[in-house]
Scaffold this active site. Structure first.
Site, PDB file in Angstrom:
ATOM      1  N   GLU A   1       3.973  -4.054   8.658  1.00 24.58           N
ATOM      2  CA  GLU A   1       5.378  -3.945   9.044  1.00 24.58           C
ATOM      3  C   GLU A   1       5.604  -4.446  10.470  1.00 24.58           C
ATOM      4  OE1 GLU A   1       4.249  -0.287   6.522  1.00 24.58           O
ATOM      5  OE2 GLU A   1       3.474  -1.296   8.319  1.00 24.58           O
TER       6      GLU A   1
ATOM      7  N   CYS B   1      -2.524  -3.239   5.951  1.00 25.05           N
ATOM      8  CA  CYS B   1      -2.954  -2.850   4.609  1.00 25.05           C
ATOM      9  C   CYS B   1      -3.302  -4.083   3.789  1.00 25.05           C
ATOM     10  CB  CYS B   1      -1.842  -2.096   3.880  1.00 25.05           C
ATOM     11  SG  CYS B   1      -1.225  -0.633   4.728  1.00 25.05           S
TER      12      CYS B   1
ATOM     13  N   ASP C   1       7.831  -7.525   6.739  1.00 25.45           N
ATOM     14  CA  ASP C   1       6.377  -7.458   6.896  1.00 25.45           C
ATOM     15  C   ASP C   1       5.825  -8.840   7.220  1.00 25.45           C
ATOM     16  OD1 ASP C   1       6.630  -4.819   6.095  1.00 25.45           O
ATOM     17  OD2 ASP C   1       4.923  -4.907   4.732  1.00 25.45           O
TER      18      ASP C   1
ATOM     19  N   ASN D   1     -13.764   0.704   4.678  1.00 23.36           N
ATOM     20  CA  ASN D   1     -14.438  -0.223   5.578  1.00 23.36           C
ATOM     21  C   ASN D   1     -15.469  -0.982   4.762  1.00 23.36           C
ATOM     22  OD1 ASN D   1     -13.148   0.748   7.896  1.00 23.36           O
ATOM     23  ND2 ASN D   1     -14.828   2.109   8.444  1.00 23.36           N
TER      24      ASN D   1
ATOM     25  N   HIS E   1     -10.835   2.116   7.691  1.00 28.11           N
ATOM     26  CA  HIS E   1      -9.725   1.765   8.574  1.00 28.11           C
ATOM     27  C   HIS E   1      -8.791   0.693   8.005  1.00 28.11           C
ATOM     28  CE1 HIS E   1     -12.622   3.699  11.288  1.00 28.11           C
ATOM     29  NE2 HIS E   1     -11.565   4.051  11.999  1.00 28.11           N
TER      30      HIS E   1
ATOM     31  N   TYR F   1      13.114   5.583  -0.851  1.00 29.90           N
ATOM     32  CA  TYR F   1      13.163   4.165  -1.162  1.00 29.90           C
ATOM     33  C   TYR F   1      12.380   3.801  -2.414  1.00 29.90           C
ATOM     34  CZ  TYR F   1       8.615   4.345   1.117  1.00 29.90           C
ATOM     35  OH  TYR F   1       7.328   4.674   1.453  1.00 29.90           O
TER      36      TYR F   1
END
Length: 217
Positions: A180, A59, A34, A102, A143, A91
């Site tokens: 990622e 994120c 990441d 937002n 978002h 995982y």
């Protein structure tokens, strides 16, 4: 006291200076790298970099304490739909996802400017949870996906917790942006070798999650 792993030391120094760091979790976990930023340092250009150079989901990981102060739930606990039964993730035992939000001063919320505003305001809010009325500042759905960290690396070692631990070690606000790194040709996760090469090209710190756990847990 033994010296820090040099890669950890470099990552902490970079984060303290507001610079992004590449973090590989574990080969036997997600096996992903990441791009991780301190939340309040993120600019619209950084959002553009994450969506073009990294390509994953952008994120914001909040510390357990900040998320609890804002009464942020795990999203799966709020969804009344059969699809919320995610089963075994393979995982991990659970997802860290909380609410997607937002900032209320954004428009659609998806532009680089809007997402940078939401991200930086989440970072400022996490630094002063008692002085923030979360619902007055943010709206959901939005978002920017908020992730709720476990209390410590002893409880969970995902990128969520690794980013928050890195922020704490760097004396930054308890909020980190994680995205990622994907391979545009294969559509899969970018290999560790390719991610290291990217870090070298752009003079960015690269650190293994295992090294962060060893030094910071």
């Amino acid at each position: 006291m033994p010296a820090l792993d040099t890669s950890v030391d470099a990552a902490i120094d970079a984060f303290r200076d507001g610079q992004p760091v590449l973090v590989h979790d574990f080969a036997d976990r997600e096996g992903e790298v990441d791009l991780v930023y301190p939340a309040t340092a993120v600019t619209p250009a950084d959002v553009a970099r994450m969506r073009t150079d990294a390509g994953g989901l952008i994120c914001v990981a909040l510390s357990h304490e900040a998320a609890a102060a804002f009464d942020l739930p795990f999203l799966v606990e709020e969804l009344d739909h059969p699809a919320a039964d995610g089963g075994d993730l393979g995982y991990d035992s659970r997802s860290s996802f909380s609410l997607p939000v937002n900032h209320r001063d954004t428009y659609t919320g998806i532009t680089d400017d809007d997402r940078a505003r939401t991200i930086t305001e989440l970072g400022h809010a996490a630094a002063d949870p008692d002085g923030t009325d979360f619902a007055a500042e943010f709206r959901a759905p939005g978002h920017v996906h908020v992730l709720r960290a476990a209390p410590s690396l002893a409880h969970r070692t995902g990128h969520t917790e690794l980013g928050v631990a890195l922020a704490a070690a760097a004396d930054r606000e308890p909020a980190a942006v994680v995205c990622e790194m994907l391979d545009a040709e294969t559509g899969g996760a970018r290999s560790v070798a390719d991610a290291r090469a990217y870090a070298d090209r752009h003079d960015l710190a690269f650190v293994e999650g295992a090294a962060l756990v060893d030094e910071l847990a």
